[in-house]
Scaffold this active site. Structure first.
Site, PDB file in Angstrom:
ATOM      1  N   GLY A 168      -0.783   2.974   8.612  1.00 20.72           N
ATOM      2  CA  GLY A 168      -0.144   4.115   7.968  1.00 20.72           C
ATOM      3  C   GLY A 168      -0.092   5.321   8.868  1.00 20.72           C
ATOM      4  O   GLY A 168       0.286   5.245  10.033  1.00 20.72           O
ATOM      5  N   LYS A 224     -11.956  -1.870   8.510  1.00 17.41           N
ATOM      6  CA  LYS A 224     -12.677  -1.934   7.245  1.00 17.41           C
ATOM      7  C   LYS A 224     -11.687  -2.489   6.234  1.00 17.41           C
ATOM      8  O   LYS A 224     -10.592  -1.976   6.088  1.00 17.41           O
ATOM      9  CB  LYS A 224     -13.166  -0.559   6.807  1.00 17.41           C
ATOM     10  CG  LYS A 224     -13.898   0.216   7.882  1.00 17.41           C
ATOM     11  CD  LYS A 224     -14.263   1.596   7.370  1.00 17.41           C
ATOM     12  CE  LYS A 224     -14.845   2.458   8.471  1.00 17.41           C
ATOM     13  NZ  LYS A 224     -13.823   2.875   9.448  1.00 17.41           N
ATOM     14  N   ASP A 242      -7.381  -1.007  13.340  1.00 17.00           N
ATOM     15  CA  ASP A 242      -7.794  -1.330  11.981  1.00 17.00           C
ATOM     16  C   ASP A 242      -7.533  -2.801  11.680  1.00 17.00           C
ATOM     17  O   ASP A 242      -6.689  -3.447  12.302  1.00 17.00           O
ATOM     18  CB  ASP A 242      -7.032  -0.473  10.969  1.00 17.00           C
ATOM     19  CG  ASP A 242      -7.514   0.966  10.924  1.00 17.00           C
ATOM     20  OD1 ASP A 242      -8.571   1.247  11.502  1.00 17.00           O
ATOM     21  OD2 ASP A 242      -6.826   1.797  10.296  1.00 17.00           O
ATOM     22  N   ILE A 269      -3.749  10.546   6.757  1.00 17.78           N
ATOM     23  CA  ILE A 269      -3.803  10.289   5.316  1.00 17.78           C
ATOM     24  C   ILE A 269      -4.835   9.204   5.054  1.00 17.78           C
ATOM     25  O   ILE A 269      -4.594   8.014   5.299  1.00 17.78           O
ATOM     26  CB  ILE A 269      -2.424   9.884   4.771  1.00 17.78           C
ATOM     27  CG1 ILE A 269      -1.412  11.019   4.998  1.00 17.78           C
ATOM     28  CG2 ILE A 269      -2.514   9.540   3.285  1.00 17.78           C
ATOM     29  CD1 ILE A 269      -0.004  10.703   4.539  1.00 17.78           C
ATOM     30  N   PRO A 314       3.091   1.033   7.857  1.00 20.80           N
ATOM     31  CA  PRO A 314       2.635   0.149   6.779  1.00 20.80           C
ATOM     32  C   PRO A 314       2.545  -1.323   7.166  1.00 20.80           C
ATOM     33  O   PRO A 314       2.055  -2.131   6.382  1.00 20.80           O
ATOM     34  CB  PRO A 314       3.697   0.350   5.698  1.00 20.80           C
ATOM     35  CG  PRO A 314       4.934   0.677   6.473  1.00 20.80           C
ATOM     36  CD  PRO A 314       4.471   1.489   7.649  1.00 20.80           C
ATOM     37  N   THR A 339       3.535   6.502   6.108  1.00 15.84           N
ATOM     38  CA  THR A 339       2.482   6.148   5.175  1.00 15.84           C
ATOM     39  C   THR A 339       2.992   5.165   4.125  1.00 15.84           C
ATOM     40  O   THR A 339       4.198   5.065   3.865  1.00 15.84           O
ATOM     41  CB  THR A 339       1.903   7.407   4.510  1.00 15.84           C
ATOM     42  OG1 THR A 339       0.720   7.062   3.796  1.00 15.84           O
ATOM     43  CG2 THR A 339       2.904   8.049   3.567  1.00 15.84           C
ATOM     44  N   ALA A 340       2.077   4.426   3.511  1.00 17.25           N
ATOM     45  CA  ALA A 340       2.449   3.353   2.595  1.00 17.25           C
ATOM     46  C   ALA A 340       3.283   3.845   1.414  1.00 17.25           C
ATOM     47  O   ALA A 340       4.169   3.132   0.939  1.00 17.25           O
ATOM     48  CB  ALA A 340       1.190   2.649   2.087  1.00 17.25           C
ATOM     49  N   MET A 392      -5.697   2.370  -2.260  1.00 15.86           N
ATOM     50  CA  MET A 392      -6.904   1.583  -2.532  1.00 15.86           C
ATOM     51  C   MET A 392      -7.257   1.621  -4.019  1.00 15.86           C
ATOM     52  O   MET A 392      -8.408   1.773  -4.405  1.00 15.86           O
ATOM     53  CB  MET A 392      -8.071   2.077  -1.668  1.00 15.86           C
ATOM     54  CG  MET A 392      -7.834   1.895  -0.177  1.00 15.86           C
ATOM     55  SD  MET A 392      -9.077   2.677   0.875  1.00 15.86           S
ATOM     56  CE  MET A 392      -8.476   4.375   0.878  1.00 15.86           C
TER      57      MET A 392
END
Length: 266
Positions: free
Chosen positions: A96, A64, A42, A100, A19, A125-126, A178
């Site tokens: 993350g 992105k 990323d 996922i 994260p 993961t977050a 998101m």
């Protein structure tokens, strides 16, 4: 094993950067980053993590963020393939966990079709990091027997295509990636499907970073709670009774907004 032996030339590793806090990298991820000759990363992978790369490594941003794409997915696939064919030790560093909402399958399929070996190193993961920061559990005996990860990202002008009846089940913890911009639509659909307006929510902004904020409230207030969050701040929504357990750890209030220290020793 020497660092470079982790990544033979011509192999691509998809590596989870977690994260954001470098101390939440797996030990293997840290070793892979140090062994790489070229890293495609990323936009949300921070400098503290990229600084773990060896001197002289080629760092290529392919991220992105908030609808701004530096590279489309097809171009990323081709860049990975070209680097592998050039005999590079390649790391594709993803925020993350790569599996996922990381579009890993597209990269795996493209490389496999060209005969390039691919490996995956998972990451935190977050949702897991947010629950840890909020002193909460993602599941709760008797109240939250299911945990569902969804993404609220949709093409411009399109509605979010989700099974709202299933997501509105009272015994489900819902982690929405998101989801900031889609908060009004999420609330409208969950309420219409029967989720209670007073369902607890926890909003995690910049989770695990020194700038982390945790905002608590009720489902009906979610659009208001997310309205002031910047487009550039990665935001995760946790919805469900399990998040209520964290409320005993903080002062009673409809909103708790705090800056949390990173797990990293400073």
């Amino acid at each position: 094993m020497q660092p470079n032996e982790l990544i033979p030339p011509g192999i691509v590793w998809l590596v989870g950067a977690g994260p954001g806090d470098p101390d939440l990298l797996t030990r293997k991820a840290e070793r892979l980053i140090a062994a790489a000759e070229i890293i495609f990363h990323d936009a949300l992978v921070g400098l503290d993590i990229l600084d773990l790369a060896a001197p002289g490594v080629e760092l290529v941003s392919v991220g992105k963020r908030s609808g701004r794409h530096s590279k489309d997915q097809g171009s990323i696939n081709d860049l990975l393939l070209a680097a592998a064919r050039a005999g590079k030790r390649v790391v594709r560093l993803k925020g993350g966990d790569p599996s996922i909402f990381g579009r890993s399958t597209e990269e795996l399929d493209h490389l496999a079709a060209a005969g390039v070996p691919v490996r995956i190193c998972p990451g935190i993961t977050a949702a897991s990091a947010a629950a840890a920061s909020g002193l909460a559990s993602l599941t709760l005996r008797g109240l939250a027997r299911r945990l569902t990860f969804v993404t609220a990202h949709a093409r411009a002008g399109e509605a979010i295509d989700l099974d709202w009846d299933a997501l509105a089940a009272h015994n489900t913890t819902l982690a929405v990636y998101m989801g900031r911009a889609a908060a009004p639509e999420i609330v409208r659909n969950l309420l219409a499907a029967g989720r209670a307006p007073d369902t607890p929510v926890m909003i995690a902004v910049n989770v695990s970073l020194p700038t982390e904020r945790l905002i608590r409230g009720q489902l009906s207030a979610l659009p208001f709670l997310t309205a002031a969050i910047s487009d550039d701040d990665p935001t995760l929504l946790l919805i469900g009774e399990a998040t209520r357990a964290a409320a005993v750890q903080v002062a009673e209030a409809s909103i708790t907004d705090r800056a949390a220290p990173s797990c990293r020793a400073r």
